[in-house]
Design a protein around this motif. Structure first.
Motif, mmCIF file in Angstrom:
data_model
loop_
_atom_site.group_PDB
_atom_site.id
_atom_site.type_symbol
_atom_site.label_atom_id
_atom_site.label_comp_id
_atom_site.label_asym_id
_atom_site.label_seq_id
_atom_site.Cartn_x
_atom_site.Cartn_y
_atom_site.Cartn_z
ATOM 1 N N TYR A 62 0.476 5.034 1.573
ATOM 2 C CA TYR A 62 -0.738 6.187 2.324
ATOM 3 C C TYR A 62 -0.011 7.364 2.396
ATOM 4 C CZ TYR A 62 -3.602 2.279 4.722
ATOM 5 O OH TYR A 62 -4.426 1.619 4.595
ATOM 6 N N TYR A 64 0.894 -1.424 0.025
ATOM 7 C CA TYR A 64 0.117 -0.210 -0.151
ATOM 8 C C TYR A 64 0.630 1.307 0.042
ATOM 9 C CZ TYR A 64 -2.989 -3.450 2.319
ATOM 10 O OH TYR A 64 -3.821 -4.628 2.722
ATOM 11 N N ASP A 70 -10.669 -2.339 9.465
ATOM 12 C CA ASP A 70 -10.999 -2.959 8.491
ATOM 13 C C ASP A 70 -12.543 -3.270 8.123
ATOM 14 O OD1 ASP A 70 -11.310 -5.081 6.496
ATOM 15 O OD2 ASP A 70 -9.901 -6.432 7.375
ATOM 16 N N ARG A 79 -13.917 -4.706 5.506
ATOM 17 C CA ARG A 79 -13.876 -5.528 4.220
ATOM 18 C C ARG A 79 -14.034 -4.664 3.055
ATOM 19 N NH1 ARG A 79 -16.327 -10.814 5.927
ATOM 20 N NH2 ARG A 79 -14.910 -11.271 7.376
ATOM 21 N N ALA A 80 -13.198 -3.822 2.901
ATOM 22 C CA ALA A 80 -13.019 -2.834 1.685
ATOM 23 C C ALA A 80 -11.758 -2.908 1.265
ATOM 24 C CB ALA A 80 -13.609 -1.424 1.986
ATOM 25 N N GLN A 81 -10.958 -4.055 1.410
ATOM 26 C CA GLN A 81 -9.686 -4.472 0.899
ATOM 27 C C GLN A 81 -8.628 -3.342 1.208
ATOM 28 O OE1 GLN A 81 -10.475 -4.715 -3.413
ATOM 29 N NE2 GLN A 81 -10.382 -7.069 -2.980
ATOM 30 N N LYS A 82 -8.725 -2.565 2.447
ATOM 31 C CA LYS A 82 -7.866 -1.629 2.900
ATOM 32 C C LYS A 82 -8.002 -1.326 4.222
ATOM 33 C CE LYS A 82 -11.173 2.051 1.582
ATOM 34 N NZ LYS A 82 -11.508 3.167 0.607
ATOM 35 N N LEU A 83 -7.208 -0.605 4.889
ATOM 36 C CA LEU A 83 -7.546 -0.308 6.337
ATOM 37 C C LEU A 83 -7.916 1.207 6.265
ATOM 38 C CD1 LEU A 83 -5.033 -1.703 8.816
ATOM 39 C CD2 LEU A 83 -7.229 -2.547 8.123
ATOM 40 N N ILE A 102 -5.424 6.296 2.503
ATOM 41 C CA ILE A 102 -4.729 5.590 1.398
ATOM 42 C C ILE A 102 -4.813 6.132 0.155
ATOM 43 C CG2 ILE A 102 -6.979 4.299 0.998
ATOM 44 C CD1 ILE A 102 -5.353 1.607 0.895
ATOM 45 N N ILE A 122 -6.406 -1.168 -5.482
ATOM 46 C CA ILE A 122 -7.265 0.155 -4.838
ATOM 47 C C ILE A 122 -6.557 1.344 -5.423
ATOM 48 C CG2 ILE A 122 -7.510 1.718 -2.974
ATOM 49 C CD1 ILE A 122 -8.102 -0.678 -1.130
ATOM 50 N N THR A 124 -8.176 -7.881 6.044
ATOM 51 C CA THR A 124 -7.114 -7.356 5.630
ATOM 52 C C THR A 124 -5.674 -7.693 6.522
ATOM 53 O OG1 THR A 124 -8.274 -5.323 4.823
ATOM 54 C CG2 THR A 124 -5.571 -5.022 5.063
ATOM 55 N N SER A 143 -8.894 -7.658 2.079
ATOM 56 C CA SER A 143 -10.233 -8.015 2.644
ATOM 57 C C SER A 143 -11.021 -8.717 1.664
ATOM 58 C CB SER A 143 -10.610 -6.495 2.939
ATOM 59 O OG SER A 143 -10.317 -6.129 3.989
ATOM 60 N N GLY A 144 -12.083 -9.087 2.071
ATOM 61 C CA GLY A 144 -13.126 -9.846 0.949
ATOM 62 C C GLY A 144 -13.521 -11.080 1.989
#
Lengths: 117, 110
Positions: A35, A33, B92, B94-98, A45, A56, A103, A98-99
């Motif tokens: 940020y 990532y 988190d 569940r949006a693929q990021k923090l 982010i 993202i 994460t 996530s998903g």
């Protein structure tokens, strides 16, 4: 060995210049990532990559272009720097995204402080 | 609007006093992470909470996640100068990021 390392730590440059910040992680993580932390310490982010694939892109200007040559590296290139780009940029990595699973803990680099004059 | 709100934004306490920092989310939290940042340094992971009602402690720092999984608190007992810094909660959802709160700047006066 530093887990997430980014270079340079400090960068001072003129408006209009192009600059890059590099990031490497030796944790074997799949996701990396970028940020941005502004002067008020708000951490937001910008991008995330999972196994070299962009996951993202948070409405970041086109002047910012991330590049992931492999899953251990995520570099950030910035074109035509503006005053408002001055901030601390943090690279981070995590084991997954996530998903179906969380994460997970993010491991951060020490930050790269960019000052645009 | 901000997904994650931290309060207070800054806090000055006398050494030895207890303090609490709160983190409230507008969405259900699937993981709540507390980090500490010292000036000019990166973020250091403190604790992660996932289950409603969960509570974890490390030395003099205790973090809790409420039953509804939308609010967390970080409590420091008998604060010391080494506790000074910026505390950030990361969510988190569940949006693929923090997503991070705006941070709480903690100052400990001797």
């Amino acid at each position: 060995d530093t887990a997430v390392s980014q270079t340079p730590k400090y960068l001072v440059t003129q408006m209009g210049n192009d600059k890059s910040i590099k990031c490497e992680q030796n944790l074997g993580h799949d996701t990396m990532y970028w940020y941005k932390q502004d002067s008020k310490k708000f951490l937001k982010i910008m991008f995330s990559y999972n196994n070299k694939e962009l996951i993202i892109n948070e409405t970041v200007p086109n002047r910012f272009s991330p590049k992931s040559p492999d899953k251990a590296h995520l570099n950030l290139h910035i074109n035509s720097l503006e005053l408002g780009d001055s901030a601390v940029y943090f690279c981070a990595s995590s084991r997954g995204t996530s998903g179906s699973s969380n994460t997970g803990e993010l491991f951060f680099g020490e930050g790269s402080r960019l000052t645009v004059l | 609007s901000q997904e994650l709100e931290q309060s207070p934004q800054s806090l000055i306490v006398q050494e030895g006093k207890n303090l609490t920092i709160n983190c409230t989310s507008s969405k259900t939290l699937y993981g709540l992470y507390w980090y500490k940042q010292k000036y000019g340094e990166g973020l250091i992971f403190l604790m992660m909470l996932q289950k409603g009602g969960e509570e974890k402690s490390h030395e003099k720092i205790t973090a809790k996640l409420d039953e509804k999984k939308q609010q967390s608190s970080l409590h420091i007992t008998a604060s010391q100068p080494s506790h000074a810094g910026i505390y950030l909660c990361g969510a988190d959802t569940r949006a693929q990021k923090l997503v991070f709160g705006q941070g709480t700047r903690l100052t400990i006066n001797p």
